[in-house]
Write an enzyme that holds these catalytic residues in place. Structure first.
Site, short mmCIF file in Angstrom:
data_model
loop_
_atom_site.label_atom_id
_atom_site.label_comp_id
_atom_site.label_asym_id
_atom_site.label_seq_id
_atom_site.Cartn_x
_atom_site.Cartn_y
_atom_site.Cartn_z
N GLU A 1 -8.22 -6.92 8.06
CA GLU A 1 -8.62 -7.35 6.72
C GLU A 1 -7.36 -7.33 5.89
O GLU A 1 -6.81 -6.27 5.59
CB GLU A 1 -9.69 -6.40 6.16
CG GLU A 1 -10.44 -6.98 4.98
CD GLU A 1 -9.83 -6.57 3.66
OE1 GLU A 1 -9.09 -7.42 3.09
OE2 GLU A 1 -10.07 -5.45 3.20
N CYS B 1 -7.87 -6.29 -2.54
CA CYS B 1 -7.61 -7.54 -1.82
C CYS B 1 -8.51 -8.66 -2.31
O CYS B 1 -8.11 -9.81 -2.32
CB CYS B 1 -7.79 -7.31 -0.32
SG CYS B 1 -9.36 -6.53 0.12
N LYS C 1 -5.06 6.84 10.67
CA LYS C 1 -3.73 7.04 10.12
C LYS C 1 -3.76 6.49 8.70
O LYS C 1 -3.76 5.28 8.48
CB LYS C 1 -2.69 6.31 10.98
CG LYS C 1 -1.25 6.64 10.63
CD LYS C 1 -0.73 5.73 9.57
CE LYS C 1 0.71 6.07 9.18
NZ LYS C 1 1.12 5.33 7.95
N GLU D 1 0.14 -13.29 -4.09
CA GLU D 1 -0.77 -12.21 -4.47
C GLU D 1 0.00 -11.16 -5.25
O GLU D 1 0.90 -10.50 -4.72
CB GLU D 1 -1.38 -11.57 -3.22
CG GLU D 1 -2.33 -10.43 -3.53
CD GLU D 1 -2.88 -9.76 -2.27
OE1 GLU D 1 -4.02 -9.29 -2.30
OE2 GLU D 1 -2.14 -9.72 -1.26
#
Length: 487
Positions: A258, A292, A185, A390
Site C-alpha cells: 500500500e 496516503c 518492524k 505527493e
C-alpha cells in the site's frame, strides 16, 4: 537479557520515557544499542527505543516459525478467542496508548489519537469474527472439488509513521485470524506504540505468534530478504515499495504493498460547495496531511472558484496549530524532521515560482518542534510540483477547471492511483465521474470511510494487492484445491 512477560516492565505504561523492549517468543528483550525517538511537538527526545540486530530478527523469525505449527492448527474459533482477549488487553491500556501515540506521532489526542486506537481495537474484534469458508467448486456423482485457503506461514509487516497503531493492527488481525504468525518492524520514527502493543501481546498470545522488532531501515531489508518469511505486507512510499519488491523477489515471497498517492477531489459544477468545506478540509489536512489517501489535489469549477477559496481559507483560519496534547489544538506538527525539511523545500519552491498563496506559506523556524502551517495554494499550474507530486503535509493546492472531462483527464494523468473523491448534488453524474477515475477506491459525497469488509488497494504505482475485505484476507492465505473421488 530476557525478561519474563509475567514480570513485564519496571515502570507503568504511563511513564512514557521507557524502558522499551523488543517482543520476541513471549519475552521482552533488552538490546545493547538503542536510538532516540523524538516528540515532534518539541523536537526533544521522548525516549530511546531498542535497536534490534540481525540476530534478534533471526530469533524472532525462528520463534514465529516454531509457533506457526500450533497456531495454524487451531480452529478459527480458538484464534478468535485469542484475538478478542488481545483486544480486551489493548482496551485496558487504551488511554495510555493514545497519549503515547500523540507524544511520538504528534496528532491531536482527542480528535485523532484516541479514534485511531479505538478503531484499531474494534478492527481486531471484527476481523476475529470473519472466516474464509471452504468453497465447493464442483461436485458430480463421482467426485467433489473443494477450494481451501491455508495460511502462508510467517508474515513480515513493515509499518509507517503516519498511523503507527492502526496500520499495524490492520495487518495483525487478518494475518493471525487466518492462521499465520507475524513479525512487525515499525518505523524508526514511531516505534514506541508498536513496542507497547507488542508487550501487551506477549501476555495474551502464545509465544512467537506476534513479535515486534524495532530498528533502523536496514532491518526492513533483512526482513524482506529472509528465506523463512512467506509474505511481506508493506505500507509506505512508492520508492521504498519498489525496493521491497526487488528484495522479496529472491525467494518469491507474497507481497502486498500500500504505497503513495496523489488523490484528486473533483467538486462538480452543481455542488453545494459551502456545505462540504469541512469534509474537504479534513480530507486534505487531517493528520497534518500525512496520509496516503488524503486529498492532495482539489479541483474546483471556475464558476465558484473565488467563493470556494474564501470559504476554505475562512474555515482553515478557525483551526489551531500546536501540541496535540493541548485539547484546543486541531492540527498537530508533522511527524519528523525529514518531512519537515521536505515541506519547507516545497514552500520555498512555491514562493520562488510566484504561485498565489491564499493562506500560510511561512514556517516559524524559531518555534520548537516540526510545525508547518496549513497552506492553501490558489490555482498553481497543472505541471507544477505541488500538483504532480505527493506533498504529504498540510499544503493544499486548489486547482481551477472549466470542463468536467478535462478535470477527469487531469486527475487521471498521474503515476499514482490510490484514492479519489467526487462531490456533487446529482448523485448519478457523480457516480459516473467516479467510475472513470483510475484509482483503487473512490468516495462519492463522503471521504475516508473504511471498513473490515471494504477492499482497499491502489492502482498503478500506488500499490500491489488488496487490504481489507475478503479479498484482502485471502492474500494472507494460499488457495489450495482438493479433488476428492467419491467411493
Amino acid at each position: 537479557m530476557a525478561i519474563s512477560a509475567s514480570i513485564k516492565v519496571k515502570k507503568p505504561i504511563s511513564d512514557f520515557s521507557g524502558p522499551y523492549f523488543l517482543s520476541i517468543a513471549g519475552k521482552l528483550l533488552e538490546t545493547d544499542d538503542s536510538f532516540d525517538v523524538l516528540n515532534p511537538a518539541t523536537g526533544r527526545v521522548l525516549a530511546r527505543a531498542p535497536a534490534a540486530t540481525a540476530a534478534h530478527l533471526d530469533e524472532a523469525i525462528a520463534a514465529a516459525k516454531a509457533a506457526f505449527r500450533g497456531w495454524s492448527a487451531l480452529s478459527y474459533e480458538d484464534r478468535e478467542q485469542y484475538l478478542n482477549a488481545y483486544a480486551d488487553a489493548l482496551e485496558a491500556q487504551r488511554d495510555d496508548l493514545a497519549r503515547l501515540l500523540t507524544l511520538e506521532q504528534g496528532k491531536p489526542l482527542a480528535t485523532m489519537a484516541v479514534p485511531e486506537v479505538d478503531q484499531s481495537i474494534s478492527w481486531i474484534r471484527k476481523i476475529a469474527a470473519r472466516r474464509i469458508p471452504v468453497e465447493v467448486v464442483e461436485e458430480t456423482a463421482d467426485h467433489v472439488v473443494e477450494l481451501h485457503h491455508t495460511p502462508l506461514g510467517v508474515v513480515g509487516a513493515i509499518t509507517p509513521w503516519n498511523f503507527p497503531v492502526l496500520l499495524a493492527l490492520w495487518k495483525v488481525a487478518p494475518a493471525l485470524i487466518t492462521g499465520n504468525t507475524m513479525i512487525i518492524k515499525p518505523s524508526p520514527f514511531t516505534p514506541l506504540t508498536a513496542l507497547r502493543f507488542g508487550e501487551i501481546a506477549q501476555a495474551v498470545l502464545p509465544p512467537g505468534v506476534l513479535s515486534i522488532v524495532s530498528g533502523a531501515n536496514e532491518l526492513g531489508s533483512q526482513l524482506t530478504e529472509h528465506p523463512d518469511i512467506a509474505k511481506i505486507s508493506f505500507t509506505g512510499s512508492t520508492a521504498t515499495g519498489q525496493k521491497v519488491i526487488r528484495s522479496a523477489a529472491g525467494t518469491i515471497k507474497r507481497v502486498t504493498l500500500e504505497l503513495g498517492g496523489n488523490d484528486a477531489a473533483i467538486v462538480l459544477p452543481d455542488a453545494d460547495y459551502r456545505s462540504i468545506i469541512p469534509q474537504l478540509f479534513w480530507g486534505a489536512v487531517g493528520n497534518s496531511g500525512q496520509w496516503c489517501v488524503g486529498i492532495k489535489r482539489l479541483y474546483i469549477h471556475r464558476s465558484y472558484h473565488e467563493g470556494f477559496v474564501e470559504a476554505f481559507v475562512d474555515y482553515a483560519r478557525q483551526q489551531k496549530l500546536g501540541d496535540g496534547l493541548d485539547p484546543t489544538v486541531t492540527v498537530g506538527p508533522v511527524q519528523n524532521r525529514m518531512q519537515y525539511e521536505k515541506l519547507k523545500d516545497w514552500l520555498a519552491e512555491i514562493k520562488a515560482n510566484g504561485y498565489k498563496v491564499a493562506l500560510g506559506g511561512v514556517v516559524d523556524e524559531s518555534r520548537p518542534g516540526f510545525f508547518v502551517p496549513v497552506t492553501v495554494v490558489d490555482n498553481p499550474p497543472e505541471d507544477s510540483r505541488i500538483v504532480q507530486e505527493e506533498q504529504f503535509g498540510p499544503i493544499v493546492p486548489i486547482i481551477v477547471y472549466d470542463d468536467v472531462e478535462d478535470a477527469i483527464e487531469r486527475a487521471n494523468d498521474s503515476p499514482f492511483g490510490l484514492g479519489g473523491s467526487v462531490w456533487g448534488r446529482d448523485r448519478k453524474i457523480a457516480i459516473a465521474v467516479a467510475n472513470r477515475l483510475e484509482t483503487g477506491m473512490v468516495w462519492v459525497n463522503e471521504i475516508h470511510t473504511q471498513g473490515v469488509d471494504i477492499p482497499f488497494g491502489g492502482h498503478k504505482q500506488s500499490g500491489l494487492g488488496t487490504e481489507h475485505g475478503n479479498e484482502g484476507r485471502q492474500l494472507f492465505t494460499n488457495p489450495k484445491t482438493i479433488l476428492i473421488h467419491k467411493q
